[in-house]
Design a protein around this motif. Sequence first.
Motif, PDB file in Angstrom:
ATOM      1  N   GLY A   3      30.943  23.116  31.754  1.00 44.53           N
ATOM      2  CA  GLY A   3      31.551  24.228  32.049  1.00 44.53           C
ATOM      3  C   GLY A   3      30.849  25.764  30.944  1.00 44.53           C
ATOM      4  N   VAL A   4      31.146  26.272  31.011  1.00 46.78           N
ATOM      5  CA  VAL A   4      30.270  27.497  31.014  1.00 46.78           C
ATOM      6  C   VAL A   4      31.347  28.565  30.546  1.00 46.78           C
ATOM      7  N   LEU A   5      32.246  28.773  31.731  1.00 48.13           N
ATOM      8  CA  LEU A   5      32.829  29.768  31.235  1.00 48.13           C
ATOM      9  C   LEU A   5      34.502  29.257  31.635  1.00 48.13           C
ATOM     10  N   LYS A   6      35.825  29.158  31.464  1.00 50.60           N
ATOM     11  CA  LYS A   6      37.220  28.943  32.503  1.00 50.60           C
ATOM     12  C   LYS A   6      38.021  29.775  32.313  1.00 50.60           C
ATOM     13  N   LEU A   7      38.193  31.330  32.902  1.00 55.65           N
ATOM     14  CA  LEU A   7      39.300  31.859  32.705  1.00 55.65           C
ATOM     15  C   LEU A   7      40.554  32.139  33.372  1.00 55.65           C
ATOM     16  N   LEU A   8      41.653  32.081  33.158  1.00 51.88           N
ATOM     17  CA  LEU A   8      42.317  32.407  34.296  1.00 51.88           C
ATOM     18  C   LEU A   8      42.614  34.038  34.289  1.00 51.88           C
ATOM     19  N   ASN A   9      43.764  34.484  35.725  1.00 54.27           N
ATOM     20  CA  ASN A   9      43.789  35.304  36.320  1.00 54.27           C
ATOM     21  C   ASN A   9      44.157  35.802  35.598  1.00 54.27           C
ATOM     22  N   PRO A  10      43.696  37.726  35.343  1.00 54.03           N
ATOM     23  CA  PRO A  10      44.784  37.870  33.756  1.00 54.03           C
ATOM     24  C   PRO A  10      45.644  39.020  34.487  1.00 54.03           C
ATOM     25  N   GLU A  11      45.686  38.887  35.949  1.00 53.80           N
ATOM     26  CA  GLU A  11      46.933  40.102  35.854  1.00 53.80           C
ATOM     27  C   GLU A  11      47.932  39.331  36.326  1.00 53.80           C
ATOM     28  N   GLY A  12      47.727  37.450  37.273  1.00 51.20           N
ATOM     29  CA  GLY A  12      48.629  37.317  37.522  1.00 51.20           C
ATOM     30  C   GLY A  12      49.045  37.933  38.884  1.00 51.20           C
ATOM     31  N   ALA A  13      48.251  37.837  39.513  1.00 50.28           N
ATOM     32  CA  ALA A  13      48.250  38.929  40.893  1.00 50.28           C
ATOM     33  C   ALA A  13      47.083  38.663  41.903  1.00 50.28           C
ATOM     34  N   ASP A  14      47.105  38.623  42.929  1.00 51.76           N
ATOM     35  CA  ASP A  14      45.882  38.324  43.649  1.00 51.76           C
ATOM     36  C   ASP A  14      45.132  39.467  43.345  1.00 51.76           C
ATOM     37  N   LEU A  15      43.119  38.973  43.545  1.00 53.42           N
ATOM     38  CA  LEU A  15      42.404  40.120  42.948  1.00 53.42           C
ATOM     39  C   LEU A  15      41.582  39.995  43.924  1.00 53.42           C
ATOM     40  N   ILE A  16      40.556  41.235  43.933  1.00 56.28           N
ATOM     41  CA  ILE A  16      39.343  40.098  44.768  1.00 56.28           C
ATOM     42  C   ILE A  16      38.210  40.659  43.840  1.00 56.28           C
ATOM     43  N   VAL A  17      36.756  39.748  43.062  1.00 57.06           N
ATOM     44  CA  VAL A  17      36.232  39.999  42.077  1.00 57.06           C
ATOM     45  C   VAL A  17      34.724  40.396  42.784  1.00 57.06           C
ATOM     46  N   THR A  18      35.040  42.028  42.989  1.00 59.49           N
ATOM     47  CA  THR A  18      33.459  42.535  43.489  1.00 59.49           C
ATOM     48  C   THR A  18      32.361  42.529  43.444  1.00 59.49           C
ATOM     49  N   ASP A  19      32.167  42.099  41.937  1.00 59.37           N
ATOM     50  CA  ASP A  19      31.042  41.602  40.873  1.00 59.37           C
ATOM     51  C   ASP A  19      31.379  40.809  39.595  1.00 59.37           C
ATOM     52  N   LEU A  20      30.393  40.386  39.768  1.00 57.54           N
ATOM     53  CA  LEU A  20      29.843  38.741  38.964  1.00 57.54           C
ATOM     54  C   LEU A  20      29.033  39.422  38.076  1.00 57.54           C
ATOM     55  N   ILE A  21      28.688  40.106  37.215  1.00 64.69           N
ATOM     56  CA  ILE A  21      27.625  40.341  36.383  1.00 64.69           C
ATOM     57  C   ILE A  21      26.917  39.098  34.862  1.00 64.69           C
ATOM     58  N   LEU A  22      25.621  38.720  35.011  1.00 58.56           N
ATOM     59  CA  LEU A  22      25.958  38.005  34.169  1.00 58.56           C
ATOM     60  C   LEU A  22      24.099  38.534  33.059  1.00 58.56           C
ATOM     61  N   ASP A  23      24.738  39.166  32.497  1.00 55.13           N
ATOM     62  CA  ASP A  23      23.546  39.555  30.814  1.00 55.13           C
ATOM     63  C   ASP A  23      22.640  38.481  31.126  1.00 55.13           C
ATOM     64  N   ILE A  24      21.616  37.674  30.502  1.00 52.89           N
ATOM     65  CA  ILE A  24      21.196  36.417  30.253  1.00 52.89           C
ATOM     66  C   ILE A  24      20.179  37.589  29.422  1.00 52.89           C
ATOM     67  N   THR A  25      20.360  37.450  28.137  1.00 51.86           N
ATOM     68  CA  THR A  25      19.114  37.784  26.958  1.00 51.86           C
ATOM     69  C   THR A  25      18.619  36.933  26.573  1.00 51.86           C
ATOM     70  N   THR A  26      18.875  35.562  26.306  1.00 53.98           N
ATOM     71  CA  THR A  26      17.679  34.727  26.521  1.00 53.98           C
ATOM     72  C   THR A  26      17.729  33.701  26.581  1.00 53.98           C
ATOM     73  N   GLU A  27      17.147  33.616  27.774  1.00 52.14           N
ATOM     74  CA  GLU A  27      17.172  31.727  28.328  1.00 52.14           C
ATOM     75  C   GLU A  27      17.066  30.575  28.003  1.00 52.14           C
ATOM     76  N   ALA A  28      17.757  29.697  28.847  1.00 50.76           N
ATOM     77  CA  ALA A  28      18.027  28.478  28.281  1.00 50.76           C
ATOM     78  C   ALA A  28      16.367  27.598  28.260  1.00 50.76           C
TER      79      ALA A  28
END
Length: 105
Positions: A3-28
């Motif tokens: 597991g890297v990230l586990k984030l509960l919906n912060p709004e408590g309402a139905d949302l549409i995720v339009t963009d998930l941006i991963l800014d990797i500054t140093t690769e694995a």
Amino acid sequence: MGGVLKLLNPEGADLIVTDLILDITTEATGVATVDAGIDDGGDVSSDNLIDGLDVGSAAGVFDNRVNGGTNGGVAKWGAGEYLVITASATLAGLVGNAYIEYIRE
């Protein structure tokens, strides 16, 4: 699979995720990919945002629209659901941030 990230919906309402941006500054340091998506309990992997993104080859900025892979794209994030990011292998050495943009449904 880790597991890297586990984030509960912060709004408590139905949302549409339009963009998930991963800014990797140093690769694995090893060979690893990540999946990102929505899961009802946050306890399993999901890949409906990003599917199989290589995070062990190069640093950079990646998102679900351009780098979504086979299953990735825009996804519904229900009230009470989780956005999860999971890895195929160890992410030792990885440094980065995740940015999430969404709209209320």
